[in-house]
Scaffold this motif. Sequence first.
Motif, PDB file in Angstrom:
ATOM      1  N   UNK A   1       0.849  -1.187   0.000  1.00  0.00           N
ATOM      2  CA  UNK A   1       0.000   0.000   0.000  1.00  0.00           C
ATOM      3  C   UNK A   1       0.888   1.241   0.000  1.00  0.00           C
ATOM      4  N   UNK A   2       0.299   2.368  -0.370  1.00  0.00           N
ATOM      5  CA  UNK A   2       1.001   3.643  -0.280  1.00  0.00           C
ATOM      6  C   UNK A   2       1.091   4.038   1.193  1.00  0.00           C
ATOM      7  N   UNK A   3       2.295   4.304   1.668  1.00  0.00           N
ATOM      8  CA  UNK A   3       2.511   4.713   3.056  1.00  0.00           C
ATOM      9  C   UNK A   3       3.457   5.909   3.080  1.00  0.00           C
ATOM     10  N   UNK A   4       3.486   6.576   4.219  1.00  0.00           N
ATOM     11  CA  UNK A   4       4.379   7.724   4.359  1.00  0.00           C
ATOM     12  C   UNK A   4       5.836   7.253   4.369  1.00  0.00           C
ATOM     13  N   UNK A   5       6.658   8.008   3.680  1.00  0.00           N
ATOM     14  CA  UNK A   5       8.093   7.743   3.575  1.00  0.00           C
ATOM     15  C   UNK A   5       8.801   9.005   4.015  1.00  0.00           C
TER      16      UNK A   5
ATOM     17  N   UNK B   1       7.626   5.200   7.344  1.00  0.00           N
ATOM     18  CA  UNK B   1       7.487   5.624   8.738  1.00  0.00           C
ATOM     19  C   UNK B   1       6.042   5.416   9.170  1.00  0.00           C
ATOM     20  N   UNK B   2       5.874   4.763  10.317  1.00  0.00           N
ATOM     21  CA  UNK B   2       4.514   4.543  10.814  1.00  0.00           C
ATOM     22  C   UNK B   2       4.503   4.431  12.321  1.00  0.00           C
ATOM     23  N   UNK B   3       3.351   4.767  12.860  1.00  0.00           N
ATOM     24  CA  UNK B   3       3.132   4.597  14.295  1.00  0.00           C
ATOM     25  C   UNK B   3       2.478   3.247  14.512  1.00  0.00           C
ATOM     26  N   UNK B   4       3.080   2.416  15.365  1.00  0.00           N
ATOM     27  CA  UNK B   4       2.472   1.131  15.708  1.00  0.00           C
ATOM     28  C   UNK B   4       1.487   1.315  16.857  1.00  0.00           C
ATOM     29  N   UNK B   5       1.828   2.204  17.739  1.00  0.00           N
ATOM     30  CA  UNK B   5       0.994   2.638  18.855  1.00  0.00           C
ATOM     31  C   UNK B   5       1.235   4.141  18.952  1.00  0.00           C
TER      32      UNK B   5
ATOM     33  N   UNK C   1       7.199   4.456  17.285  1.00  0.00           N
ATOM     34  CA  UNK C   1       7.426   4.850  15.897  1.00  0.00           C
ATOM     35  C   UNK C   1       8.394   3.862  15.261  1.00  0.00           C
ATOM     36  N   UNK C   2       8.077   3.439  14.045  1.00  0.00           N
ATOM     37  CA  UNK C   2       8.978   2.555  13.307  1.00  0.00           C
ATOM     38  C   UNK C   2       9.356   3.199  11.983  1.00  0.00           C
ATOM     39  N   UNK C   3      10.634   3.072  11.631  1.00  0.00           N
ATOM     40  CA  UNK C   3      11.115   3.495  10.317  1.00  0.00           C
ATOM     41  C   UNK C   3      11.794   2.278   9.693  1.00  0.00           C
ATOM     42  N   UNK C   4      11.265   1.815   8.557  1.00  0.00           N
ATOM     43  CA  UNK C   4      11.810   0.652   7.856  1.00  0.00           C
ATOM     44  C   UNK C   4      12.370   1.101   6.523  1.00  0.00           C
ATOM     45  N   UNK C   5      13.537   0.581   6.167  1.00  0.00           N
ATOM     46  CA  UNK C   5      14.208   1.070   4.961  1.00  0.00           C
ATOM     47  C   UNK C   5      13.534   0.632   3.661  1.00  0.00           C
TER      48      UNK C   5
ATOM     49  N   UNK D   1      13.410  -2.186   2.094  1.00  0.00           N
ATOM     50  CA  UNK D   1      14.196  -3.094   1.266  1.00  0.00           C
ATOM     51  C   UNK D   1      13.994  -4.523   1.746  1.00  0.00           C
ATOM     52  N   UNK D   2      13.976  -5.457   0.812  1.00  0.00           N
ATOM     53  CA  UNK D   2      13.925  -6.864   1.209  1.00  0.00           C
ATOM     54  C   UNK D   2      15.213  -7.166   1.979  1.00  0.00           C
ATOM     55  N   UNK D   3      15.098  -7.936   3.045  1.00  0.00           N
ATOM     56  CA  UNK D   3      16.226  -8.206   3.951  1.00  0.00           C
ATOM     57  C   UNK D   3      16.814  -6.905   4.478  1.00  0.00           C
ATOM     58  N   UNK D   4      15.974  -5.916   4.620  1.00  0.00           N
ATOM     59  CA  UNK D   4      16.419  -4.612   5.078  1.00  0.00           C
ATOM     60  C   UNK D   4      16.379  -4.484   6.589  1.00  0.00           C
ATOM     61  N   UNK D   5      16.499  -3.248   7.027  1.00  0.00           N
ATOM     62  CA  UNK D   5      16.533  -2.938   8.453  1.00  0.00           C
ATOM     63  C   UNK D   5      15.346  -2.070   8.842  1.00  0.00           C
ATOM     64  N   UNK D   6      15.012  -2.139  10.113  1.00  0.00           N
ATOM     65  CA  UNK D   6      13.999  -1.267  10.678  1.00  0.00           C
ATOM     66  C   UNK D   6      14.428  -0.819  12.058  1.00  0.00           C
ATOM     67  N   UNK D   7      14.160   0.438  12.362  1.00  0.00           N
ATOM     68  CA  UNK D   7      14.472   0.977  13.687  1.00  0.00           C
ATOM     69  C   UNK D   7      13.184   1.359  14.388  1.00  0.00           C
ATOM     70  N   UNK D   8      13.175   1.162  15.706  1.00  0.00           N
ATOM     71  CA  UNK D   8      12.018   1.475  16.533  1.00  0.00           C
ATOM     72  C   UNK D   8      12.407   2.587  17.519  1.00  0.00           C
ATOM     73  N   UNK D   9      11.445   3.482  17.744  1.00  0.00           N
ATOM     74  CA  UNK D   9      11.648   4.616  18.636  1.00  0.00           C
ATOM     75  C   UNK D   9      10.463   4.712  19.593  1.00  0.00           C
ATOM     76  N   UNK D  10      10.728   5.129  20.814  1.00  0.00           N
ATOM     77  CA  UNK D  10       9.666   5.366  21.805  1.00  0.00           C
ATOM     78  C   UNK D  10       9.557   6.867  22.033  1.00  0.00           C
ATOM     79  N   UNK D  11       8.316   7.350  22.108  1.00  0.00           N
ATOM     80  CA  UNK D  11       8.098   8.782  22.320  1.00  0.00           C
ATOM     81  C   UNK D  11       8.600   9.184  23.702  1.00  0.00           C
ATOM     82  N   UNK D  12       9.315  10.304  23.763  1.00  0.00           N
ATOM     83  CA  UNK D  12       9.804  10.825  25.037  1.00  0.00           C
ATOM     84  C   UNK D  12       8.602  11.279  25.856  1.00  0.00           C
TER      85      UNK D  12
END
Length: 140
Positions: free
Chosen positions: A92-96, A114-118, A122-126, A128-139
């Motif tokens: 689907x089309x998602x924010x990048x 970039x998407x909010x799971x809760x 916050x998650x940012x996924x690159x 890419x297949x076999x790519x990386x994703x980083x997770x962040x928690x709101x301060x």
Amino acid sequence: MKNLLYIFLFTLVSCASSQINKIDNSDLTGTWHWTNTDGGFGNHIHKTPEKLGKSIQLTLLKNYQFSISENGVVVSKGTYSLAMKKSIYTHQQERFIQLSNDQQYPGIVLSGIIRLQKPDVLEISDNNYDGLGSTFARAK
């Protein structure tokens, strides 16, 4: 007088169209603490602040400015943009999110889907297949 009217209308339309094209970022604004990065070929990459010995914060402002802080000290700042791109995960089309000058920080994904799971995760996924994703928690 007629020329002044044309200039006024052109200015009004230009300002309105530039604001219409901005993708909403209100749910993303704030300071985010990096918690982990995972992925890679065979899911072999697992990084955390404890493993790197660093506390990393990503701050996203409403005016599309960002800053990256390491252990409380700003190490990078600039602008970011949001665009709609097709996600390889949902098809689907998602924010990048894209940081100015392709800003990077070793071990952390800062550009990608970039998407909010809760509301506070916050998650940012690159994207890419076999790519990386980083997770962040709101301060808090």
